[in-house]
Enzyme design. Structure first.
Site, mmCIF file in Angstrom:
data_model
loop_
_atom_site.group_PDB
_atom_site.id
_atom_site.type_symbol
_atom_site.label_atom_id
_atom_site.label_comp_id
_atom_site.label_asym_id
_atom_site.label_seq_id
_atom_site.Cartn_x
_atom_site.Cartn_y
_atom_site.Cartn_z
ATOM 1 N N LYS A 121 45.930 36.404 30.276
ATOM 2 C CA LYS A 121 45.497 37.386 29.275
ATOM 3 C C LYS A 121 45.685 36.859 27.863
ATOM 4 O O LYS A 121 44.911 37.207 26.978
ATOM 5 C CB LYS A 121 46.217 38.721 29.464
ATOM 6 C CG LYS A 121 45.735 39.455 30.703
ATOM 7 C CD LYS A 121 45.908 40.961 30.616
ATOM 8 C CE LYS A 121 45.276 41.628 31.824
ATOM 9 N NZ LYS A 121 45.603 43.032 31.961
ATOM 10 N N LYS A 203 36.445 36.788 42.837
ATOM 11 C CA LYS A 203 36.696 38.165 43.285
ATOM 12 C C LYS A 203 35.833 39.153 42.481
ATOM 13 O O LYS A 203 35.446 38.868 41.340
ATOM 14 C CB LYS A 203 38.175 38.521 43.141
ATOM 15 C CG LYS A 203 38.661 38.750 41.728
ATOM 16 C CD LYS A 203 39.992 39.507 41.721
ATOM 17 C CE LYS A 203 40.205 40.143 40.352
ATOM 18 N NZ LYS A 203 41.255 41.111 40.279
ATOM 19 N N LYS A 206 36.068 44.308 37.564
ATOM 20 C CA LYS A 206 35.398 45.286 36.706
ATOM 21 C C LYS A 206 35.131 44.751 35.306
ATOM 22 O O LYS A 206 34.335 45.304 34.570
ATOM 23 C CB LYS A 206 36.176 46.609 36.658
ATOM 24 C CG LYS A 206 37.607 46.531 36.137
ATOM 25 C CD LYS A 206 38.159 47.943 36.074
ATOM 26 C CE LYS A 206 39.635 48.153 36.036
ATOM 27 N NZ LYS A 206 40.622 47.246 36.473
HETATM 28 P P1 ATP Z 1 39.996 43.257 35.968
HETATM 29 O O1 ATP Z 1 38.737 43.307 36.748
HETATM 30 O O2 ATP Z 1 39.900 43.945 34.631
HETATM 31 O O3 ATP Z 1 40.593 41.881 35.929
HETATM 32 P P2 ATP Z 1 41.131 44.289 38.252
HETATM 33 O O4 ATP Z 1 39.842 44.786 38.823
HETATM 34 O O5 ATP Z 1 41.780 43.099 38.835
HETATM 35 O O6 ATP Z 1 41.013 44.131 36.697
HETATM 36 P P3 ATP Z 1 43.463 46.115 38.238
HETATM 37 O O7 ATP Z 1 43.310 47.443 37.585
HETATM 38 O O8 ATP Z 1 44.406 45.141 37.626
HETATM 39 O O9 ATP Z 1 42.025 45.541 38.368
HETATM 40 O O10 ATP Z 1 43.824 46.271 39.765
HETATM 41 C C1 ATP Z 1 44.085 47.440 40.456
HETATM 42 C C2 ATP Z 1 44.359 47.081 41.897
HETATM 43 O O11 ATP Z 1 43.150 46.645 42.569
HETATM 44 C C3 ATP Z 1 45.378 45.953 42.044
HETATM 45 O O12 ATP Z 1 46.324 46.300 43.061
HETATM 46 C C4 ATP Z 1 44.522 44.766 42.450
HETATM 47 O O13 ATP Z 1 45.251 43.851 43.209
HETATM 48 C C5 ATP Z 1 43.369 45.397 43.248
HETATM 49 N N1 ATP Z 1 42.111 44.596 43.188
HETATM 50 C C6 ATP Z 1 41.460 44.216 42.065
HETATM 51 N N2 ATP Z 1 40.319 43.526 42.360
HETATM 52 C C7 ATP Z 1 40.229 43.445 43.711
HETATM 53 C C8 ATP Z 1 39.267 42.867 44.642
HETATM 54 N N3 ATP Z 1 38.182 42.237 44.222
HETATM 55 N N4 ATP Z 1 39.487 42.998 45.964
HETATM 56 C C9 ATP Z 1 40.587 43.658 46.400
HETATM 57 N N5 ATP Z 1 41.545 44.224 45.577
HETATM 58 C C10 ATP Z 1 41.382 44.136 44.256
#
Ligand code: ATP
Ligand code: LTN
Length: 339
Positions: A121, A203, A206
């Site tokens: 970050k 992965k 969002k």
């Molecule tokens: P960003 O997309 O902004 O990097 P993020 O999608 O990783 O954020 P967080 O809000 O940090 O989202 O994650 C919320 C939860 O969702 C965490 O427990 C994370 O491990 C899980 N998660 C995030 N992306 C995935 C994915 N593609 N597949 C499965 N689990 C996920």
């Protein structure tokens, strides 16, 4: 021997949080949120909207306010039950900030410097490498330790923060006497890594600039069908789960996660059919899974007074639990406690 009293087994406790930094994706849902709903049957659960964590990256106030409310409503919409689980907004419970300070003074600079999320970050937001971003894990440790959970259900990316929480808890217990339960990360298998629809090596995220790479939980049916139609696959035109077929594997995993069908059953269902039919079926299944959530979300967002009531109930219940742990920690550290 008959009638011997059995020790009362308390349910194991679980706690997790999600940051209100945007609309969650199908990845967040299958990897985290959906599992939280299921965990409510087996564990005493607490779930929070981590809005204090969200400001470690610059947020626009009006947008943040809306995102906090929407994320809280979404937690209700997916099926978290505020009467069974503790459901609250982090900033409504001041003990999080208070314990975070005590824990910060028991967290080493070197430990925080090693966190990959901080490194990522601070590279992404080079113009705003603030103290909060650096201290993020000690606030996260406070979120967790206040509720004395046995497990912290998160995606694999949060494992390092959970390990640091354990280190801080063990250090505190060692220095001041037993205060905190030392929790374990709880990383689920199914849906643990949903991949980008446009680049299945990455992965689903969002914050991806390409909106076609993710399904947002607010996408309507047409959008969902269109995004799956455009999903990257391969030129083999055969629905089978195999090495080197990352795009198809990802779609099969998503289809399996929402329909409960095995990979063999999916291969049989689409034998002799092209990717068009398969992608359409995945889209239909995902849209059907999300539709009731979207309906509930719309309803919940229409009644802000009711939402606020759920927030207040959660905050009051959480504050009671949190205050007890905070009191214990302050007392052990040598503070003068007023009765
Ligand atoms: P960003 O997309 O902004 O990097 P993020 O999608 O990783 O954020 P967080 O809000 O940090 O989202 O994650 C919320 C939860 O969702 C965490 O427990 C994370 O491990 C899980 N998660 C995030 N992306 C995935 C994915 N593609 N597949 C499965 N689990 C996920
Ligand atoms: N760091 C987590 C969000 C988070 C969290 C927590 C998760 C904040 N506090 C406590 C579990 C327990 C994330 O970025 N997904």
């Amino acid at each position: 021997m008959e009638n011997q009293a059995q020790p009362i087994q308390r349910k194991k406790r679980a706690l997790s949080c999600i940051q209100p930094t945007g609309i969650p994706t199908l990845g967040n849902y299958l990897g985290a949120l959906r599992n939280w709903v299921q965990m409510q049957d087996e564990f005493d659960c607490a779930f929070a909207v981590a809005d204090l964590h969200a400001i470690t990256v610059r947020q626009e106030p009006a947008k943040l306010r809306q995102q906090i409310t929407e994320m809280f409503a979404l937690l209700l919409a997916i099926g978290l039950d505020p009467e069974r689980s503790l459901l609250f907004v982090q900033s409504h419970v001041p003990a999080h900030s208070q314990l975070a300070w005590l824990l910060s003074c028991n967290t080493q600079f070197g430990e925080l410097s090693r966190m990959t999320q901080f490194k990522d970050k601070s590279a992404r937001h080079a113009d705003n490498i603030n103290l909060g971003l650096f201290a993020y894990p000690s606030l996260m440790a406070a979120d967790i330790l206040l509720y004395q959970p046995d497990y912290v259900p998160v995606g694999a990316d949060q494992k390092q923060h959970c390990e640091l929480t354990r280190t801080i808890a063990e250090r505190f217990n060692g220095l001041y006497g037993n205060t905190f339960v030392v929790p374990e990360p709880y990383i689920m298998k199914a849906g643990a890594r949903v991949r980008s629809l446009q680049n299945p090596q990455k992965k689903m995220s969002k914050s991806d600039e390409n909106v076609n790479s993710f399904i947002s939980l607010k996408d309507d049916k047409d959008t969902i069908l269109r995004k799956f139609r455009r999903a990257v696959t391969d030129s083999e035109a055969q629905v089978r789960y195999a090495e080197g077929k990352d795009g198809v594997n990802n779609l099969m995993e998503i289809y399996s996660a929402v329909t409960d069908k095995s990979m063999d059953a999916i291969e049989a269902e689409f034998a002799g059919k092209g990717y068009g039919d398969f992608k359409n079926a995945v889209g239909e299944a995902v849209a059907a899974e999300l539709a009731p959530i979207q309906d509930r979300l719309q309803q919940l967002l229409q009644d802000k007074a009711q939402l606020e009531q759920w927030m207040r109930l959660g905050a009051e219940k959480a504050a009671c639990v949190a205050a007890r742990t905070l009191f214990k920690a302050q007392k052990k550290m040598g503070y003068v406690m007023l009765k």
